[in-house]
Design a protein around this motif. Structure first.
Motif, mmCIF file in Angstrom:
data_model
loop_
_atom_site.group_PDB
_atom_site.id
_atom_site.type_symbol
_atom_site.label_atom_id
_atom_site.label_comp_id
_atom_site.label_asym_id
_atom_site.label_seq_id
_atom_site.Cartn_x
_atom_site.Cartn_y
_atom_site.Cartn_z
ATOM 1 N N LYS A 1 0.832 -1.203 0.000
ATOM 2 C CA LYS A 1 0.000 0.000 0.000
ATOM 3 C C LYS A 1 0.870 1.257 0.000
ATOM 4 O O LYS A 1 0.585 2.235 -0.698
ATOM 5 N N ARG A 2 1.947 1.234 0.796
ATOM 6 C CA ARG A 2 2.839 2.392 0.872
ATOM 7 C C ARG A 2 3.468 2.700 -0.483
ATOM 8 O O ARG A 2 3.643 3.862 -0.852
ATOM 9 N N GLU A 3 3.800 1.672 -1.234
ATOM 10 C CA GLU A 3 4.464 1.845 -2.521
ATOM 11 C C GLU A 3 3.471 1.948 -3.674
ATOM 12 O O GLU A 3 3.873 2.073 -4.833
ATOM 13 N N ASN A 4 2.171 1.834 -3.338
ATOM 14 C CA ASN A 4 1.123 1.907 -4.362
ATOM 15 C C ASN A 4 1.308 0.800 -5.410
ATOM 16 O O ASN A 4 1.243 1.041 -6.623
ATOM 17 N N LEU A 5 1.537 -0.429 -4.903
ATOM 18 C CA LEU A 5 1.761 -1.571 -5.780
ATOM 19 C C LEU A 5 0.589 -2.537 -5.704
ATOM 20 O O LEU A 5 -0.091 -2.634 -4.680
ATOM 21 N N VAL A 6 0.384 -3.271 -6.782
ATOM 22 C CA VAL A 6 -0.626 -4.331 -6.820
ATOM 23 C C VAL A 6 0.112 -5.673 -6.791
ATOM 24 O O VAL A 6 0.995 -5.923 -7.617
ATOM 25 N N VAL A 7 -0.235 -6.524 -5.849
ATOM 26 C CA VAL A 7 0.442 -7.817 -5.715
ATOM 27 C C VAL A 7 -0.020 -8.760 -6.821
ATOM 28 O O VAL A 7 -1.212 -9.056 -6.942
ATOM 29 N N GLN A 8 0.937 -9.242 -7.602
ATOM 30 C CA GLN A 8 0.640 -10.169 -8.685
ATOM 31 C C GLN A 8 0.620 -11.608 -8.180
ATOM 32 O O GLN A 8 -0.214 -12.409 -8.566
ATOM 33 N N HIS B 1 8.433 -5.135 -9.768
ATOM 34 C CA HIS B 1 9.077 -5.141 -8.455
ATOM 35 C C HIS B 1 8.990 -6.533 -7.828
ATOM 36 O O HIS B 1 8.014 -7.255 -8.017
ATOM 37 N N VAL B 2 10.015 -6.866 -7.072
ATOM 38 C CA VAL B 2 9.984 -8.003 -6.150
ATOM 39 C C VAL B 2 10.069 -7.415 -4.747
ATOM 40 O O VAL B 2 11.030 -6.711 -4.427
ATOM 41 N N VAL B 3 9.049 -7.669 -3.948
ATOM 42 C CA VAL B 3 8.984 -7.096 -2.604
ATOM 43 C C VAL B 3 9.262 -8.183 -1.573
ATOM 44 O O VAL B 3 8.630 -9.242 -1.590
ATOM 45 N N VAL B 4 10.217 -7.909 -0.692
ATOM 46 C CA VAL B 4 10.527 -8.827 0.410
ATOM 47 C C VAL B 4 10.373 -8.068 1.722
ATOM 48 O O VAL B 4 10.442 -6.842 1.755
ATOM 49 N N TRP B 5 10.126 -8.801 2.794
ATOM 50 C CA TRP B 5 9.999 -8.144 4.088
ATOM 51 C C TRP B 5 11.307 -7.458 4.460
ATOM 52 O O TRP B 5 11.322 -6.324 4.931
ATOM 53 N N SER B 6 12.413 -8.177 4.292
ATOM 54 C CA SER B 6 13.735 -7.612 4.517
ATOM 55 C C SER B 6 14.701 -8.298 3.560
ATOM 56 O O SER B 6 14.387 -9.344 2.990
ATOM 57 N N LEU B 7 15.868 -7.712 3.382
ATOM 58 C CA LEU B 7 16.839 -8.300 2.468
ATOM 59 C C LEU B 7 17.306 -9.671 2.944
ATOM 60 O O LEU B 7 17.749 -10.492 2.142
ATOM 61 N N SER B 8 17.191 -9.936 4.239
ATOM 62 C CA SER B 8 17.544 -11.261 4.746
ATOM 63 C C SER B 8 16.579 -12.312 4.233
ATOM 64 O O SER B 8 16.919 -13.494 4.147
ATOM 65 N N ARG B 9 15.346 -11.897 3.890
ATOM 66 C CA ARG B 9 14.375 -12.836 3.325
ATOM 67 C C ARG B 9 14.659 -13.087 1.847
ATOM 68 O O ARG B 9 14.243 -14.113 1.300
ATOM 69 N N GLU C 1 20.631 -9.187 -12.287
ATOM 70 C CA GLU C 1 19.827 -9.972 -13.215
ATOM 71 C C GLU C 1 18.377 -9.514 -13.199
ATOM 72 O O GLU C 1 17.723 -9.414 -14.247
ATOM 73 N N LEU C 2 17.861 -9.238 -12.010
ATOM 74 C CA LEU C 2 16.494 -8.742 -11.913
ATOM 75 C C LEU C 2 16.369 -7.371 -12.564
ATOM 76 O O LEU C 2 15.390 -7.085 -13.266
ATOM 77 N N ARG C 3 17.360 -6.513 -12.322
ATOM 78 C CA ARG C 3 17.338 -5.171 -12.911
ATOM 79 C C ARG C 3 17.330 -5.242 -14.432
ATOM 80 O O ARG C 3 16.638 -4.471 -15.104
ATOM 81 N N ARG C 4 18.103 -6.149 -14.998
ATOM 82 C CA ARG C 4 18.153 -6.295 -16.452
ATOM 83 C C ARG C 4 16.809 -6.732 -17.017
ATOM 84 O O ARG C 4 16.502 -6.461 -18.184
ATOM 85 N N ALA C 5 16.029 -7.420 -16.184
ATOM 86 C CA ALA C 5 14.682 -7.833 -16.608
ATOM 87 C C ALA C 5 13.654 -6.749 -16.317
ATOM 88 O O ALA C 5 12.453 -6.957 -16.513
ATOM 89 N N GLY C 6 14.126 -5.592 -15.842
ATOM 90 C CA GLY C 6 13.230 -4.481 -15.569
ATOM 91 C C GLY C 6 12.528 -4.572 -14.235
ATOM 92 O O GLY C 6 11.495 -3.920 -14.023
ATOM 93 N N VAL C 7 13.096 -5.360 -13.315
ATOM 94 C CA VAL C 7 12.457 -5.585 -12.015
ATOM 95 C C VAL C 7 13.346 -5.040 -10.903
ATOM 96 O O VAL C 7 14.539 -5.366 -10.836
ATOM 97 N N ALA C 8 12.776 -4.230 -10.029
ATOM 98 C CA ALA C 8 13.507 -3.666 -8.894
ATOM 99 C C ALA C 8 13.175 -4.443 -7.624
ATOM 100 O O ALA C 8 12.027 -4.855 -7.414
ATOM 101 N N LEU C 9 14.183 -4.641 -6.788
ATOM 102 C CA LEU C 9 14.005 -5.324 -5.505
ATOM 103 C C LEU C 9 13.699 -4.300 -4.422
ATOM 104 O O LEU C 9 14.445 -3.333 -4.254
ATOM 105 N N ILE C 10 12.606 -4.511 -3.682
ATOM 106 C CA ILE C 10 12.187 -3.587 -2.631
ATOM 107 C C ILE C 10 12.131 -4.319 -1.293
ATOM 108 O O ILE C 10 11.587 -5.425 -1.199
#
Length: 221
Positions: free
Chosen positions: A1-8, A43-51, A66-75
């Motif tokens: 909700k904070r990032e205004n994202l829709v979970v796929q 985007h790929v959203v994780v609770w924390s980077l340890s996850r 690799e994710l960035r090259r696919a146009g995906v940011a890690l949050i």
């Protein structure tokens, strides 16, 4: 909700170590993203980077790239990390990967030290082998009683956090199977396959309740 994202979709590797990326659910997610990203995930959203993973920092950097090259940011939902290609995110990700990896190493050492302490006290620190059961004892190795009887755990049953266990003779059918295997193998020099066949004919089962095979006999005999 904070990032205004829709979970796929959700991916969860419950109980699987994060020491590398070879985790079933993670690999499934990765395949969808790097295999053309048909859902248009950004985007790929994780609770924390340890996850995300407690991997080698260099492996973390490569995977994020690799994710960035696919146009995906890690949050990270609990950290100020947005998977950008700037210096701040790069440093934070690398440092966090170091910390998470070091935590895994320290945890492993702490677990090993704890198990060693349990064994040094004369107690047992694993599931019961075939033919044995686990009896609950206190820190002085005195049996813990409930309703006047010592507490003997069923297979798979957990003990209390403050107690330890020692091994005692278990199920009589399991004991008989162990004695039979050692007799056939140690005295008669029978093969593993023939012992497995004989155990199945006797109606004996493995710890998991499965028929015996040559490989499972080998691990016991």
């Amino acid at each position: 909700k904070r990032e205004n994202l829709v979970v796929q979709d959700w991916f969860e590797d419950d109980g699987v170590s994060g020491k590398n990326f070879a985790r079933p659910e993670y690999m499934q997610m990765r395949k969808r993203i790097l295999g053309g990203n048909p859902d248009g995930v950004e985007h790929v959203v994780v609770w924390s980077l340890s996850r995300f993973g407690r991997v080698d920092p260099d492996d973390f950097v490569v995977e994020k790239r690799e994710l960035r090259r696919a146009g995906v940011a890690l949050i990270s939902a609990s950290e100020q990390f947005r998977g950008k290609a700037d210096m701040a995110d790069g440093l934070m990700g690398y440092i966090s990967a170091h910390q998470n990896r070091d935590f895994l190493v320290r945890l492993s050492k702490d677990v090993t030290r704890g198990l060693r302490t349990v064994v040094e006290k004369g107690c047992y620190a694993a599931s019961a082998p075939l033919g044995y059961a686990r009896m609950v004892v206190d820190n002085n190795r005195n049996p813990v009683h409930v309703n006047g009887a010592p507490v003997v755990l069923r297979r798979g049953e957990r003990k209390g956090n403050q107690n330890h266990v020692v091994l005692v003779p278990g199920d009589e059918d399991e004991q008989a199977a162990v004695r039979f295997m050692f007799q056939k193998r140690g005295q008669e020099r029978s093969g593993f396959r023939s012992i497995a066949q004989a155990l199945n004919e006797r109606g004996n089962k493995t710890i998991k309740g499965q028929p015996w095979k040559a490989t499972t006999v080998r691990s016991w005999a």
